[in-house]
Design a protein around this motif. Structure first.
Motif, PDB file in Angstrom:
ATOM      1  N   HIS A   1     -61.784  55.927 -27.035  1.00  0.00           N
ATOM      2  CA  HIS A   1     -61.833  55.479 -28.433  1.00  0.00           C
ATOM      3  C   HIS A   1     -61.942  53.961 -28.574  1.00  0.00           C
ATOM      4  O   HIS A   1     -62.788  53.481 -29.352  1.00  0.00           O
ATOM      5  CB  HIS A   1     -60.624  56.014 -29.194  1.00  0.00           C
ATOM      6  CG  HIS A   1     -60.750  57.461 -29.564  1.00  0.00           C
ATOM      7  ND1 HIS A   1     -59.713  58.198 -30.095  1.00  0.00           N
ATOM      8  CD2 HIS A   1     -61.803  58.317 -29.476  1.00  0.00           C
ATOM      9  CE1 HIS A   1     -60.125  59.427 -30.324  1.00  0.00           C
ATOM     10  NE2 HIS A   1     -61.381  59.530 -29.943  1.00  0.00           N
ATOM     11  N   PRO A   2     -61.124  53.164 -27.872  1.00  0.00           N
ATOM     12  CA  PRO A   2     -61.289  51.710 -28.024  1.00  0.00           C
ATOM     13  C   PRO A   2     -62.667  51.217 -27.595  1.00  0.00           C
ATOM     14  O   PRO A   2     -63.238  50.305 -28.213  1.00  0.00           O
ATOM     15  CB  PRO A   2     -60.182  51.125 -27.129  1.00  0.00           C
ATOM     16  CG  PRO A   2     -59.180  52.218 -26.987  1.00  0.00           C
ATOM     17  CD  PRO A   2     -59.973  53.487 -27.012  1.00  0.00           C
TER      18      PRO A   2
ATOM     19  N   GLU B   1     -65.486  53.029 -27.613  1.00  0.00           N
ATOM     20  CA  GLU B   1     -66.468  53.471 -28.610  1.00  0.00           C
ATOM     21  C   GLU B   1     -66.426  52.587 -29.851  1.00  0.00           C
ATOM     22  O   GLU B   1     -67.472  52.289 -30.442  1.00  0.00           O
ATOM     23  CB  GLU B   1     -66.196  54.939 -28.973  1.00  0.00           C
ATOM     24  CG  GLU B   1     -66.557  55.895 -27.849  1.00  0.00           C
ATOM     25  CD  GLU B   1     -66.092  57.319 -28.080  1.00  0.00           C
ATOM     26  OE1 GLU B   1     -66.696  58.238 -27.492  1.00  0.00           O
ATOM     27  OE2 GLU B   1     -65.122  57.520 -28.837  1.00  0.00           O
ATOM     28  N   ASN B   2     -65.239  52.169 -30.236  1.00  0.00           N
ATOM     29  CA  ASN B   2     -65.146  51.258 -31.384  1.00  0.00           C
ATOM     30  C   ASN B   2     -65.765  49.904 -31.069  1.00  0.00           C
ATOM     31  O   ASN B   2     -66.431  49.300 -31.924  1.00  0.00           O
ATOM     32  CB  ASN B   2     -63.676  51.094 -31.797  1.00  0.00           C
ATOM     33  CG  ASN B   2     -63.128  52.319 -32.496  1.00  0.00           C
ATOM     34  OD1 ASN B   2     -63.845  52.964 -33.252  1.00  0.00           O
ATOM     35  ND2 ASN B   2     -61.884  52.664 -32.241  1.00  0.00           N
ATOM     36  N   GLU B   3     -65.570  49.412 -29.838  1.00  0.00           N
ATOM     37  CA  GLU B   3     -66.128  48.110 -29.468  1.00  0.00           C
ATOM     38  C   GLU B   3     -67.634  48.152 -29.321  1.00  0.00           C
ATOM     39  O   GLU B   3     -68.345  47.258 -29.808  1.00  0.00           O
ATOM     40  CB  GLU B   3     -65.500  47.618 -28.163  1.00  0.00           C
ATOM     41  CG  GLU B   3     -66.103  46.307 -27.669  1.00  0.00           C
ATOM     42  CD  GLU B   3     -65.538  45.832 -26.335  1.00  0.00           C
ATOM     43  OE1 GLU B   3     -66.105  44.863 -25.767  1.00  0.00           O
ATOM     44  OE2 GLU B   3     -64.548  46.414 -25.839  1.00  0.00           O
TER      45      GLU B   3
ATOM     46  N   GLY C   1     -69.430  51.242 -32.448  1.00  0.00           N
ATOM     47  CA  GLY C   1     -69.120  51.181 -33.865  1.00  0.00           C
ATOM     48  C   GLY C   1     -68.228  52.280 -34.393  1.00  0.00           C
ATOM     49  O   GLY C   1     -68.090  52.435 -35.608  1.00  0.00           O
ATOM     50  N   GLY C   2     -67.626  53.083 -33.517  1.00  0.00           N
ATOM     51  CA  GLY C   2     -66.715  54.131 -33.969  1.00  0.00           C
ATOM     52  C   GLY C   2     -66.657  55.281 -32.997  1.00  0.00           C
ATOM     53  O   GLY C   2     -67.479  55.387 -32.072  1.00  0.00           O
ATOM     54  N   ASN C   3     -65.684  56.150 -33.183  1.00  0.00           N
ATOM     55  CA  ASN C   3     -65.514  57.304 -32.305  1.00  0.00           C
ATOM     56  C   ASN C   3     -66.741  58.208 -32.354  1.00  0.00           C
ATOM     57  O   ASN C   3     -67.330  58.411 -33.418  1.00  0.00           O
ATOM     58  CB  ASN C   3     -64.273  58.095 -32.697  1.00  0.00           C
ATOM     59  CG  ASN C   3     -62.999  57.288 -32.549  1.00  0.00           C
ATOM     60  OD1 ASN C   3     -62.980  56.258 -31.877  1.00  0.00           O
ATOM     61  ND2 ASN C   3     -61.926  57.743 -33.178  1.00  0.00           N
ATOM     62  N   GLN C   4     -67.096  58.750 -31.193  1.00  0.00           N
ATOM     63  CA  GLN C   4     -68.336  59.512 -31.043  1.00  0.00           C
ATOM     64  C   GLN C   4     -68.084  61.010 -30.931  1.00  0.00           C
ATOM     65  O   GLN C   4     -67.016  61.454 -30.503  1.00  0.00           O
ATOM     66  CB  GLN C   4     -69.074  59.033 -29.796  1.00  0.00           C
ATOM     67  CG  GLN C   4     -69.433  57.562 -29.819  1.00  0.00           C
ATOM     68  CD  GLN C   4     -70.494  57.239 -30.837  1.00  0.00           C
ATOM     69  OE1 GLN C   4     -71.630  57.700 -30.733  1.00  0.00           O
ATOM     70  NE2 GLN C   4     -70.143  56.438 -31.835  1.00  0.00           N
TER      71      GLN C   4
END
Length: 408
Positions: free
Chosen positions: A260-261, A263-265, A268-271
């Protein structure tokens, strides 16, 4: 972490198209390597006449095996014998970067590279040309990663259908010919004494955990205890403490803690999607600048740490829920302990004797029509493989989850 990530610009590696050397290697070298490196001592193949008939009719032939063990690419020699044809094989680029000898052998046996961290138009074009020209059967492993499970499939990658349909369009426009997909089920049978084989492996792992050998435990409980120990170490490494819940709830939370971190970096968000697909997208994003730019050392080191965490998350996701429940087969015990070994040392020692059974499913004619959304051809390939492997609804639920945030 295995050397699956190459920090340099990608360059397509084409196959060698000769026939003399691959036939010599297939008969002289590869069976010896299968015995020595993977413990595979015997084979059986059924359904070869289906592919032979398709080849004789001039059709393009795509073979789509499940990918249950690292030995699968070499075991393709038995499939080649059954259909009386040499093969072309799509292989991950990193395999061509493990020394000149391995690169030579893979190319000679018909292997060509695919770059899994980005768009590889050269590999896609090569694949479609092979099928459209009906040169030889083409092999693509649609799972995209080794599952280490006889009885389960990872989610299949849609790119397989895109290649098949693109080739079917080329073929139809050229001469009205056809392209067929033949799903191929690989299943390995362990022919030895499972207790005698796994006891020294488990003792070695327990020693690395600073435990006394747990020989007083029944085999299944001993394996589960080692699994709890290994997962607990990783939880302490990445989270700081062990977590509550069963093994698979804990594994799911740890995977999300890692992904999750990132994907956010990077995205642009959880996939959504399987963990294998999520990891693939993240690797592509992280590697892009590493290959193209001269990054500061600290930033490069940070990204390598991220890539290592991605590799571990993918490996963790491939442990199926409930795989040792009920009355598990010897093969399930073996596969689980081999995965422990691989996650600790990046390789599992060979555990002979193994016999590989190869079942060629009925052919699926590929329509040249474009498809929007999920391709029904992939669903048909998956259904054929599941039927050939004997996967039922309960076992299907144990496979790695498709959705982000789900447990594996």
């Amino acid at each position: 972490m295995q050397d699956v990530i190459i920090e340099e610009p990608y360059e397509f590696v084409p196959p060698r198209r000769g026939t003399i050397l691959p036939r010599l290697l297939k008969n002289l070298l590869v069976p010896r390597q299968l015995r020595k490196n993977f413990g595979v001592v015997d084979s059986a193949c059924s359904g070869g006449e289906k592919v032979r008939d398709a080849i004789a009719a001039g059709h393009g032939v795509l073979l789509t095996p499940n990918h249950s063990r690292p030995s699968d690419p070499m075991a393709l020699i038995y499939l080649a014998d059954a259909i009386d044809s040499l093969l072309y094989i799509m292989a991950s680029w990193h395999l061509f970067k493990q020394g000149w000898l391995q690169r030579f052998l893979i190319r000679t046996m018909g292997g060509f590279s695919i770059y899994r961290e980005g768009m590889d138009r050269a590999a896609l074009q090569c694949s479609m040309d092979i099928l459209a020209n009906a040169e030889r059967p083409l092999v693509i492993f649609p799972e995209g990663a080794v599952s280490r499970t006889n009885d389960l499939l990872n989610p299949l990658m849609e790119g397989t259908a895109a290649i098949a349909r693109g080739a079917a369009r080329k073929r139809a426009e050229r001469d009205g010919g056809k392209v067929f997909v033949f799903p191929v089920a690989f299943r390995y049978h362990f022919l030895g004494d499972i207790e005698a084989t796994l006891t020294p492996v488990l003792s070695d792992i327990e020693k690395r955990l600073s435990w006394q050998p747990q020989k007083h435990l029944e085999l299944r409980e001993r394996i589960r205890k080692v699994g709890r120990g290994l997962l607990g170490l990783k939880e302490v490494e990445y989270i700081g403490e062990t977590q509550p819940g069963d093994l698979f709830e804990r594994a799911g939370r740890l995977i999300d803690h890692l992904l999750h971190p990132l994907e956010n970096e990077w995205l642009g968000g959880n996939q959504d999607g399987s963990v294998v697909a999520r990891v693939k997208r993240l690797r592509a994003a992280i590697l892009k600048d590493m290959v193209a730019e001269d990054l500061p050392t600290a930033e490069r080191d940070r990204r390598w740490q991220q890539l290592s965490a991605l590799y571990f998350a993918q490996q963790l996701s491939l442990y199926p829920r409930g795989y040792l429940d009920g009355d598990p087969s010897n093969e399930r015990y073996l596969e689980t302990v081999e995965r422990f070994e691989e996650d600790l040392d990046d390789a599992a020692r060979p555990h002979p004797p193994l016999k590989v059974a190869i079942d060629i499913c009925d052919g699926l004619e590929v329509s040249p029509e474009r498809v929007r959304g999920p391709d029904p051809l992939m669903a048909a390939i998956e259904a054929s493989l599941e039927q050939a492997l004997g996967i039922d609804d309960a076992e299907r639920l144990a496979r790695p989850a498709d959705a982000a945030g789900s447990q594996p």
